[in-house]
Motif scaffolding. Structure first.
Motif, PDB file in Angstrom:
ATOM      1  N   ARG A  34       0.165   1.128  -4.505  1.00 50.42           N
ATOM      2  CA  ARG A  34      -1.226   0.877  -4.131  1.00 50.42           C
ATOM      3  C   ARG A  34      -2.170   0.801  -5.331  1.00 50.42           C
ATOM      4  O   ARG A  34      -3.002  -0.094  -5.432  1.00 50.42           O
ATOM      5  CB  ARG A  34      -1.707   1.956  -3.154  1.00 50.42           C
ATOM      6  CG  ARG A  34      -3.136   1.735  -2.663  1.00 50.42           C
ATOM      7  CD  ARG A  34      -3.586   2.871  -1.755  1.00 50.42           C
ATOM      8  NE  ARG A  34      -5.004   2.765  -1.481  1.00 50.42           N
ATOM      9  CZ  ARG A  34      -5.523   2.160  -0.428  1.00 50.42           C
ATOM     10  NH1 ARG A  34      -4.729   1.601   0.463  1.00 50.42           N
ATOM     11  NH2 ARG A  34      -6.827   2.117  -0.248  1.00 50.42           N
ATOM     12  N   SER A  35      -2.027   1.742  -6.272  1.00 49.24           N
ATOM     13  CA  SER A  35      -2.958   1.780  -7.408  1.00 49.24           C
ATOM     14  C   SER A  35      -2.640   0.734  -8.476  1.00 49.24           C
ATOM     15  O   SER A  35      -3.436   0.498  -9.386  1.00 49.24           O
ATOM     16  CB  SER A  35      -2.958   3.174  -8.042  1.00 49.24           C
ATOM     17  OG  SER A  35      -1.668   3.453  -8.574  1.00 49.24           O
ATOM     18  N   THR A  59     -11.126  -5.229  -8.401  1.00 45.73           N
ATOM     19  CA  THR A  59     -10.454  -4.637  -9.556  1.00 45.73           C
ATOM     20  C   THR A  59     -10.692  -5.510 -10.791  1.00 45.73           C
ATOM     21  O   THR A  59     -11.217  -6.614 -10.692  1.00 45.73           O
ATOM     22  CB  THR A  59      -8.937  -4.543  -9.305  1.00 45.73           C
ATOM     23  OG1 THR A  59      -8.423  -5.884  -9.169  1.00 45.73           O
ATOM     24  CG2 THR A  59      -8.638  -3.754  -8.035  1.00 45.73           C
ATOM     25  N   CYS A 116      -0.962  -7.974 -10.732  1.00 42.81           N
ATOM     26  CA  CYS A 116      -1.206  -6.868 -11.650  1.00 42.81           C
ATOM     27  C   CYS A 116      -0.846  -7.379 -13.039  1.00 42.81           C
ATOM     28  O   CYS A 116      -0.377  -8.506 -13.192  1.00 42.81           O
ATOM     29  CB  CYS A 116      -0.386  -5.633 -11.274  1.00 42.81           C
ATOM     30  SG  CYS A 116       1.362  -5.772 -11.646  1.00 42.81           S
ATOM     31  N   GLU A 138       0.808  -1.219   0.000  1.00 47.23           N
ATOM     32  CA  GLU A 138       0.000   0.000   0.000  1.00 47.23           C
ATOM     33  C   GLU A 138       0.842   1.269   0.000  1.00 47.23           C
ATOM     34  O   GLU A 138       0.321   2.367   0.212  1.00 47.23           O
ATOM     35  CB  GLU A 138      -0.968  -0.021   1.187  1.00 47.23           C
ATOM     36  CG  GLU A 138      -2.048  -1.095   1.019  1.00 47.23           C
ATOM     37  CD  GLU A 138      -3.196  -0.961   1.985  1.00 47.23           C
ATOM     38  OE1 GLU A 138      -3.002  -0.367   3.065  1.00 47.23           O
ATOM     39  OE2 GLU A 138      -4.292  -1.454   1.655  1.00 47.23           O
TER      40      GLU A 138
END
Length: 282
Positions: free
Chosen positions: A114-115, A133, A168, A109
């Motif tokens: 974080r994003s 997400t 991710c 985070e």
């Protein structure tokens, strides 16, 4: 590529076959092909026990266990959770300490991360996330699980997580993450791996598929490592490929994984697992 002792290991010696799921027996369609199922059934008919060892959740892996008609406990979460579906006995459950889970969450985070990351906590075979997400949605659909969005993940850390995952779509970021965290935690503190290039996974330090397969072979079945064959396709399979008398990597496996295997099978879309079973066991 590692060699097999005594020419090709005497195929009559193999009593246990352990299979990874994703990239090994299940491809993009998320199914086990008829060809692979037939090969598995053929070795089972010869008396070879067949088991699943996966990074997936137990509830997500269960249909594959049933699909191949395995009679052994199911190895989930890289071996952190070993449960027998026939009687619900949990043979092993090793978790990440709350302290380290908090530290990992603090790391993920950081403003610059974080994003970019979707963080997953697995507690009591349920998936908890900060928010849903796009990556989490795709993961949930493939795995057939329901994620629970809870906002601040710290509030679910009244229980220790079985596994912590950060994902991710940037494989380079995951590789960098893995490298940085391996500088912070020793193997005695945390087991870290990637099951696919975009998944960072962390579990209890005593967890990996190698120790799990050893448990199935030696503790439950009274076998030795040279009586075991394993097939996998990624870094989280390395320990079980090294443990087995015959370790087979899939053709899609990273070069470092192929290098430690005894043999490299064709890719999953070409039924590589079935070809490996045919070559060594039938």
């Amino acid at each position: 590529m590692a060699s097999i002792n005594n020419q090709a290991q005497d195929r009559r010696d193999i009593k246990l076959l352990v299979l990874d799921i994703d990239g090994t027996i299940a491809g993009h369609d998320n199914q086990v092909s008829a060809t692979v199922k037939q090969a598995i059934q053929a070795v089972q008919a010869k008396g070879v026990k067949v088991a699943i060892a996966t990074g997936r959740m137990y509830c997500s892996a269960l249909r594959f266990h049933q699909d191949i008609k395995s009679t052994l406990p199911l190895v989930a979460y890289q071996g952190a959770w070993i449960q027998d579906p026939s009687n619900q006995t949990i043979h092993r459950h090793l978790s990440v300490t709350r302290e380290i889970a908090h530290q990992l969450l603090d790391y993920f985070e950081q403003p610059e991360l974080r994003s970019l990351l979707s963080v997953h906590f697995y507690i009591n075979d349920q998936l908890y996330v900060r928010e849903i997400t796009t990556e989490t949605e795709s993961y949930a659909v493939r795995c057939g699980v329901t994620p629970f969005p809870v906002g601040d993940l710290r509030q679910v850390l009244t229980n220790e997580p079985t596994k912590v995952l950060a994902l991710c779509d940037d494989a380079n970021l995951i590789r960098e993450l893995l490298g940085n965290l391996r500088l912070q935690y020793t193997p005695a503190e945390l087991y870290m791996t990637t099951s696919v290039a975009t998944f960072f996974e962390a579990t209890n330090p005593f967890v990996n598929k190698g120790t799990a397969v050893r448990y199935l072979a030696e503790e439950l079945l009274g076998l030795e490592s040279n009586q075991v064959m394993t097939i996998g396709d990624n870094f989280n399979d390395v320990e079980m490929l090294e443990y087995a008398g015959i370790g087979v990597a899939m053709g899609s496996a990273p070069e470092q994984v192929q290098a430690i295997a005894n043999w490299v099978a064709p890719i999953v879309e070409n039924d590589g697992a079935a070809i490996a079973i045919e070559k060594f066991l039938l």
